[in-house]
Write a protein that holds these residues in place. Structure first.
Motif, short mmCIF file in Angstrom:
data_model
loop_
_atom_site.label_atom_id
_atom_site.label_comp_id
_atom_site.label_asym_id
_atom_site.label_seq_id
_atom_site.Cartn_x
_atom_site.Cartn_y
_atom_site.Cartn_z
N TYR A 34 74.00 -62.07 56.17
CA TYR A 34 73.18 -61.01 55.55
C TYR A 34 71.89 -60.84 56.34
O TYR A 34 71.44 -59.72 56.61
CB TYR A 34 72.89 -61.39 54.10
CG TYR A 34 72.02 -60.40 53.36
CD1 TYR A 34 72.59 -59.38 52.61
CD2 TYR A 34 70.63 -60.47 53.41
CE1 TYR A 34 71.80 -58.47 51.93
CE2 TYR A 34 69.84 -59.57 52.74
CZ TYR A 34 70.42 -58.57 51.99
OH TYR A 34 69.64 -57.67 51.33
N THR B 279 80.13 -57.47 57.88
CA THR B 279 79.84 -56.45 56.86
C THR B 279 80.62 -56.75 55.59
O THR B 279 81.38 -55.93 55.07
CB THR B 279 80.18 -55.04 57.38
OG1 THR B 279 81.56 -55.00 57.79
CG2 THR B 279 79.31 -54.68 58.56
N GLU C 84 81.85 -57.21 51.92
CA GLU C 84 81.69 -56.40 50.70
C GLU C 84 80.73 -57.04 49.72
O GLU C 84 80.12 -56.35 48.90
CB GLU C 84 83.05 -56.16 50.05
CG GLU C 84 83.93 -55.14 50.75
CD GLU C 84 84.56 -55.66 52.03
OE1 GLU C 84 85.11 -54.83 52.79
OE2 GLU C 84 84.50 -56.89 52.29
N LEU D 245 77.26 -55.82 51.20
CA LEU D 245 77.02 -54.39 51.42
C LEU D 245 76.10 -53.75 50.37
O LEU D 245 75.22 -52.96 50.74
CB LEU D 245 78.34 -53.63 51.51
CG LEU D 245 79.12 -53.79 52.81
CD1 LEU D 245 80.44 -53.03 52.75
CD2 LEU D 245 78.30 -53.33 54.01
N ALA E 87 73.80 -50.41 56.57
CA ALA E 87 75.10 -50.87 57.06
C ALA E 87 75.98 -49.73 57.56
O ALA E 87 76.99 -49.98 58.24
CB ALA E 87 75.84 -51.63 55.95
N VAL F 13 81.81 -49.06 58.45
CA VAL F 13 81.20 -48.94 57.13
C VAL F 13 80.89 -47.48 56.85
O VAL F 13 80.22 -46.80 57.64
CB VAL F 13 79.92 -49.78 57.01
CG1 VAL F 13 79.28 -49.59 55.63
CG2 VAL F 13 80.22 -51.26 57.25
N LEU G 291 79.70 -48.25 49.39
CA LEU G 291 79.89 -48.65 50.77
C LEU G 291 81.17 -49.46 50.92
O LEU G 291 81.40 -50.42 50.17
CB LEU G 291 78.70 -49.48 51.26
CG LEU G 291 77.37 -48.75 51.40
CD1 LEU G 291 76.24 -49.73 51.62
CD2 LEU G 291 77.42 -47.74 52.53
N ASN H 74 84.41 -50.84 53.95
CA ASN H 74 84.86 -51.01 55.33
C ASN H 74 86.15 -50.22 55.50
O ASN H 74 87.24 -50.68 55.13
CB ASN H 74 85.10 -52.49 55.64
CG ASN H 74 83.81 -53.26 55.82
OD1 ASN H 74 83.07 -53.03 56.76
ND2 ASN H 74 83.55 -54.20 54.91
#
Length: 394
Positions: free
Chosen positions: A228, A252, A254, A257, A264, A362, A370, A372
Motif C-alpha cells: 500500500y 493493486t 482489491e 484499492l 490507482a 485498474v 475500482l 483490476n
C-alpha cells in the motif's frame, strides 16, 4: 537427541494412522489470523467456507475437518512448530496455507519427514518445492507472472525501467525474471533497487526514480501495508504525471484499492487472477463468499486457498481417506481442472501450477468501484523460474 525424539514421534504418529481408513480426514491450515497480515488469513477462512458450501464438507465419502493455526507474522521457527503440532498432536493428513516463503521453507522438512502432502496457498519463491517431494503449490511463482509482465512492457514500447523489489526470495525472483526477460527483448534496466522487507516509507525511493526518469518502474511488494505504501509513494511523488508507468504483479490488491482511490487508476499488473474474471465458476465463488462474509474482500490470495482445497479433496478421494502421501501426490500430478481463475494444471514433474497470467489495468466498473480489469491473457504459463536461463542468472 531432541531432534531424534521428534522424528520418532512424527514417524510413530504416521505409522499408527497409515493402516486405517479415516471417516474424518483432518486438514491443518497455517494462516495469519491475527497481526498485520490477518486480512489474508480471514480471506482464507471465508474462501474455505465458500469452497465447502459449494462442494460439500466431505470428499470421497469422508468428512473433512479443517484445523486452523495462527501464524501472525513471518516466523519460520513458529511455522515449523505449528506444523509439528498439527501432524503429531492433531493428526492431520494434509497441511495447507503458508503466506510467506520463509515459513513454507521451514515446514518443508516436516512435510518430507512425515510424508504429509502440504499445499502452499500463497508463498511464491520458485525454489520452495525443491525442498520436499510432498509440497504442492496452488498460488503462483514470481517468475511465472513476471516474465509476462516484462513481455508486456516490451510490447508497449517501454525502453527503460527501474526495478524496485522487496529484498527477500520472491522479490529477488521477480527482479531476476524481469531483468533477464526485459534485457533479452532489447530493454534497459537502468537501476535495481532492493528494499528491506518491512519498509513502509518509499518516498525517498520514488524521488530517486523520478530523478532517473525511466519509461516505467517495475515493482514487487510483499502485500499488506508495505505494498500500500509503495503505491501511495508512487502517487505522491508524481511519477504518473511524469509519464513513468507503474508495472507490477499483485500490488493493486482489491483490499487496498478503496483506500488508494483514484491514484490507482491505470496501474498495470500481471497476475493469475482478478475477482472480476468473467467466468461462471468465478461468479459462483464470489457470490458464495459474499454470502458467508459480506465484509471480506476477495483478491488473488483467496483463489490459492480455493484451489488448495480442490487439490486436497482430490487427494482424499484418491486415497479413500487413508494417509498415503505418495499415492495422494501421484493422483494430482498432471491433473487439470477449471478454477475460478480459469484453466489450471499441476505440472507432473515440478508440482507447480500451470495457469493463465492476465495483464490487469485498474479501472472503475459500472458502479464506480475500482477493479483490476483483465485486458490481455498469456495462456498456460509454467514456472519460468525453473528455466535454465533464469536459474543461471540468480
Amino acid at each position: 537427541m531432541i531432534r531424534n525424539l521428534l522424528a520418532g514421534a512424527i514417524a510413530l504418529s504416521v505409522a499408527l494412522a497409515t493402516a486405517a481408513r479415516a471417516d474424518t480426514v483432518k486438514v491443518g491450515i497455517i494462516a495469519p489470523l491475527s497481526g498485520p497480515y490477518s486480512v489474508s488469513g480471514k480471506m482464507w477462512e471465508t474462501t474455505v467456507k465458500a469452497f465447502q458450501k459449494i462442494n460439500g464438507t466431505s470428499a470421497g465419502g469422508h468428512q473433512v475437518e479443517v484445523i486452523w493455526k495462527d501464524l501472525a507474522d513471518i516466523n519460520p521457527a513458529q511455522a515449523k512448530a505449528l506444523a509439528q503440532e498439527l501432524v503429531v498432536k492433531d493428526k492431520v493428513q494434509y497441511l495447507g496455507g503458508l503466506l510467506f516463503t520463509p515459513d513454507a521453507l521451514a515446514v518443508a522438512a516436516i512435510a518430507q519427514e512425515a510424508k504429509v502432502p502440504s499445499v502452499i496457498f500463497n508463498a511464491a519463491t520458485s525454489s520452495i518445492l525443491d525442498k520436499s517431494d510432498f509440497l504442492l503449490r496452488t498460488s503462483y511463482t514470481l517468475p511465472q507472472v513476471t516474465v509476462p509482465a516484462a513481455k508486456y512492457a516490451l510490447d508497449k514500447k517501454v525502453k527503460t525501467v527501474v526495478t524496485l523489489v522487496s529484498d527477500y526470495g520472491p522479490g529477488l525472483d521477480a527482479e531476476t525474471a524481469f531483468v533477464r526477460t526485459f534485457a533479452a527483448g532489447g530493454g534497459q534496466v537502468v537501476e535495481k533497487i532492493r528494499v528491506p522487507l518491512k519498509t513502509t516509507d518509499f518516498g525517498p525511493f520514488m524521488q530517486k526514480v523520478k530523478t532517473v526518469k525511466p519509461d516505467a518502474i517495475f515493482v514487487f511488494g510483499p502485500g499488506g501495508p508495505p505494498t500500500y505504501a509503495i503505491i501511495k509513494a508512487y502517487s505522491e511523488a508524481g511519477l504518473k504525471q511524469a509519464g513513468i508507468r507503474f508495472i507490477g504483479t499483485g500490488e493493486t490488491s482489491e483490499v487496498d484499492l478503496p483506500g488508494i482511490g483514484d491514484a490507482a487508476l491505470g496501474l498495470e499488473t500481471a497476475l493469475h487472477y482478478s475477482p472480476v474474471h468473467p467466468s461462471a465458476k468465478n461468479q459462483q465463488f464470489i457470490k458464495t463468499a459474499a454470502e458467508i462474509s459480506p465484509s471480506t474482500i476477495i483478491n488473488a490470495t483467496a483463489v490459492g486457498a480455493y484451489d488448495g482445497m480442490t487439490v486436497i479433496y482430490k487427494m482424499i478421494e484418491a486415497t479413500d481417506g487413508r494417509p498415503d502421501g505418495a499415492k495422494a501426490l501421484a493422483a494430482v500430478k498432471g491433473w487439470q481442472w477449471e478454477s475460478p481463475r480459469g484453466p489450471v494444471k499441476i505440472d507432473p514433474v515440478s508440482r507447480e501450477l500451470v495457469q493463465n497470467v492476465y495483464v490487469r489495468v485498474v479501472e472503475k466498473d459500472a458502479a464506480g468501484k475500482l477493479v483490476n480489469r483483465e485486458v490481455l491473457t498469456f495462456d498456460m504459463q509454467p514456472d519460468h523460474g525453473r528455466s535454465p536461463e533464469l536459474r543461471a542468472a540468480k
